[in-house]
Design an enzyme around this catalytic site. Structure first.
Site, PDB file in Angstrom:
ATOM      1  N   GLU A   1       0.924  -1.200  -0.082  1.00 45.99           N
ATOM      2  CA  GLU A   1      -0.086   0.057  -0.033  1.00 45.99           C
ATOM      3  C   GLU A   1       0.826   1.202  -0.148  1.00 45.99           C
ATOM      4  O   GLU A   1       0.620   2.255  -0.499  1.00 45.99           O
ATOM      5  CB  GLU A   1      -0.866   0.039   1.131  1.00 45.99           C
ATOM      6  CG  GLU A   1      -1.790  -1.144   1.310  1.00 45.99           C
ATOM      7  CD  GLU A   1      -2.902  -1.162   0.105  1.00 45.99           C
ATOM      8  OE1 GLU A   1      -3.076  -0.231  -0.510  1.00 45.99           O
ATOM      9  OE2 GLU A   1      -3.369  -2.250  -0.221  1.00 45.99           O
TER      10      GLU A   1
ATOM     11  N   GLU B   1      -0.461  -2.066  -9.671  1.00 47.52           N
ATOM     12  CA  GLU B   1      -0.424  -3.176  -8.493  1.00 47.52           C
ATOM     13  C   GLU B   1       0.939  -3.821  -8.730  1.00 47.52           C
ATOM     14  O   GLU B   1       1.535  -4.074  -7.683  1.00 47.52           O
ATOM     15  CB  GLU B   1      -1.512  -4.301  -8.761  1.00 47.52           C
ATOM     16  CG  GLU B   1      -2.808  -3.505  -8.766  1.00 47.52           C
ATOM     17  CD  GLU B   1      -2.915  -2.814  -7.138  1.00 47.52           C
ATOM     18  OE1 GLU B   1      -2.423  -3.574  -6.359  1.00 47.52           O
ATOM     19  OE2 GLU B   1      -3.811  -2.226  -6.953  1.00 47.52           O
TER      20      GLU B   1
ATOM     21  N   ASP C   1       3.663  -3.905  -5.636  1.00 49.11           N
ATOM     22  CA  ASP C   1       4.435  -5.154  -5.243  1.00 49.11           C
ATOM     23  C   ASP C   1       5.771  -4.878  -5.472  1.00 49.11           C
ATOM     24  O   ASP C   1       6.658  -5.666  -4.282  1.00 49.11           O
ATOM     25  CB  ASP C   1       3.913  -6.155  -6.304  1.00 49.11           C
ATOM     26  CG  ASP C   1       2.652  -6.856  -5.887  1.00 49.11           C
ATOM     27  OD1 ASP C   1       2.114  -6.449  -4.986  1.00 49.11           O
ATOM     28  OD2 ASP C   1       2.049  -7.617  -6.528  1.00 49.11           O
TER      29      ASP C   1
ATOM     30  N   HIS D   1       1.958   2.314  -3.354  1.00 49.51           N
ATOM     31  CA  HIS D   1       0.940   3.296  -4.361  1.00 49.51           C
ATOM     32  C   HIS D   1       1.091   4.680  -3.818  1.00 49.51           C
ATOM     33  O   HIS D   1       1.110   5.501  -4.791  1.00 49.51           O
ATOM     34  CB  HIS D   1      -0.363   2.829  -3.954  1.00 49.51           C
ATOM     35  CG  HIS D   1      -0.838   1.609  -4.278  1.00 49.51           C
ATOM     36  ND1 HIS D   1      -0.995   1.203  -5.918  1.00 49.51           N
ATOM     37  CD2 HIS D   1      -1.621   0.374  -3.834  1.00 49.51           C
ATOM     38  CE1 HIS D   1      -1.523   0.129  -5.983  1.00 49.51           C
ATOM     39  NE2 HIS D   1      -1.794  -0.416  -4.701  1.00 49.51           N
TER      40      HIS D   1
END
Length: 412
Positions: free
Chosen positions: A279, A356, A360, A282
């Site tokens: 998170e 995403e 990661d 992001h």
């Protein structure tokens, strides 16, 4: 021109509906065909019974989504060419007369009709499918309370916003779309700021994270990543569902990190740290602001397009609406645009999957990749997420990469 637009609308609606039904059929067939065996990379981590349960859960949701799609298409035809909007417009006029309030009531009535048709699907999803697979924890009383609170919030917040939009559309001349866009953008940013403090607590209880060891681990990660948060909170997600999750909310110094209690119960400390690092990725890559930028840019283009359409007669007549005006134009545009924008779905999904993968990679740099893999496998298992989606269906709809691709990328 109006008849031509009617034909274009019907053709696009039929083609979009058939395409979505075909994709749904492909997805269900692919999931069912791979139900019998766990993909090799997951074979030692996920029992075949859990894999089959995930396949059955996916198939049940897919079947319901097909009916939802068909009913939605028929409702759209009924509201437009079937005269439904004309009837609701007449009812709104009967209730409050002409003027801005009539526009607000009219838009509210259309929203109520859509909600009523969505209600059976929501009920079956919650108390049928989710309950059958052991996920639903919501009682009827809690479901009713949530519905009433959401409806009341929709009226208290939505009515003034709609009134302001209608006034701007009517009062700002040919550039009204720019003023509406500025207002709408500012409103959305305000909601991002106040949601975690004033709105979310109306539905869930948020308590500070109390686990000292986990808190110390998370604070060390935040320090390494240079991230400042206004607090770590645990949300009582288990009151409504057994699904687990974690998320960030707010922006600036009002950022909060929220863990579902179900997630904390399922994952170990290093795995929770890895999920949080994802998170944080992001935020590091400014994905939130990039998505907001895409949303705001797209809304500006759409409002400009509406500004051109609402001055034509064929737009209203072609969709069977007999009352040209700001409220009617706004409702028609909101109802029919998804039909024409469906081809853009793969682009938005691809952008989300790219984000995403980047998140990661960030997590793998600041925590152990194996911990994130372990966390993802547990989340796939516990949330009954299919490991074998149809590739084409996934490319068009999925905001996250397929499980196999994601694990392989992390394993490099």
């Amino acid at each position: 021109m109006s008849q031509t637009f009617t034909s274009i609308f019907i053709v696009c609606l039929v083609l979009t509906t058939l395409a979505r039904l075909w994709l749904s059929w492909r997805h269900a067939r692919h999931v069912a065909a791979h139900r019998g065996a766990v993909p090799g990379v997951f074979a030692s981590r996920i029992p075949v019974e859990a894999h089959q349960r995930a396949a059955d859960y996916t198939l049940a949701k897919t079947r319901l989504a097909r009916w939802d799609l068909l009913v939605g298409a028929l409702l759209l035809l009924a509201l437009t060419l079937g005269g439904g909007m004309n009837a609701l417009h007449a009812l709104a006029t009967h209730l409050v007369g002409e003027g801005y309030l009539q526009g607000v009531v009219f838009i509210g009535l259309v929203s109520v009709v859509n909600s009523l048709f969505d209600l059976p699907f929501g009920l079956y999803r919650t108390f049928g499918i989710e309950a059958r697979f052991g996920f639903n924890k919501t009682t009827w009383r809690l479901y009713l309370a949530d519905t009433l609170k959401a409806s009341l919030l929709g009226i208290l917040i939505g009515a003034p916003v709609v009134l302001a939009v209608l006034w701007l559309m009517d009062s700002m001349g040919s550039l009204w779309w720019l003023y509406v866009w500025l207002f709408w953008s500012g409103f959305n940013l305000l909601v991002l700021l106040i949601y975690p403090v004033f709105i979310a607590p109306l539905f869930n209880t948020f308590t500070p994270l109390e686990n000292p060891a986990l808190k110390a681990r998370i604070e060390a990660l935040l320090s390494r990543c240079g991230f400042v948060s206004s607090g770590l909170f645990v949300m009582d997600g288990s009151r409504r569902s057994a699904h687990g999750n974690a998320y960030f909310t707010g922006f600036g110094r009002a950022k909060r990190i929220v863990f579902f209690d179900t997630l904390l119960a399922s994952l170990e400390g290093p795995e929770i740290e890895a999920v949080l690092a994802h998170e944080l990725g992001h935020y590091h890559h400014r994905h939130i602001w990039k998505r907001i930028g895409v949303l705001f840019g797209g809304s500006l283009l759409l409002l400009f397009g509406l500004g051109q359409l609402m001055e034509t007669t064929w737009f209203y007549e072609g969709l069977g609406f007999a009352h040209p005006g700001t409220a009617g134009a706004l409702v028609l545009f909101m109802l029919v645009m998804p039909v024409f924008l469906f081809p853009l779905s793969p682009l938005m999904s691809a952008l989300s999957r790219k984000h995403e993968f980047e998140a990661d990679a960030f997590a793998a740099q600041h925590t152990r990749a194996e911990d994130l893999i372990a966390a993802l496998v547990k989340l796939y298992r516990d949330n009954a997420a299919t490991l074998t989606p149809d590739p084409l269906y996934s490319a068009i709809y999925d905001s996250h990469p397929p499980a196999l691709l994601r694990i392989r990328q992390l394993s490099r």
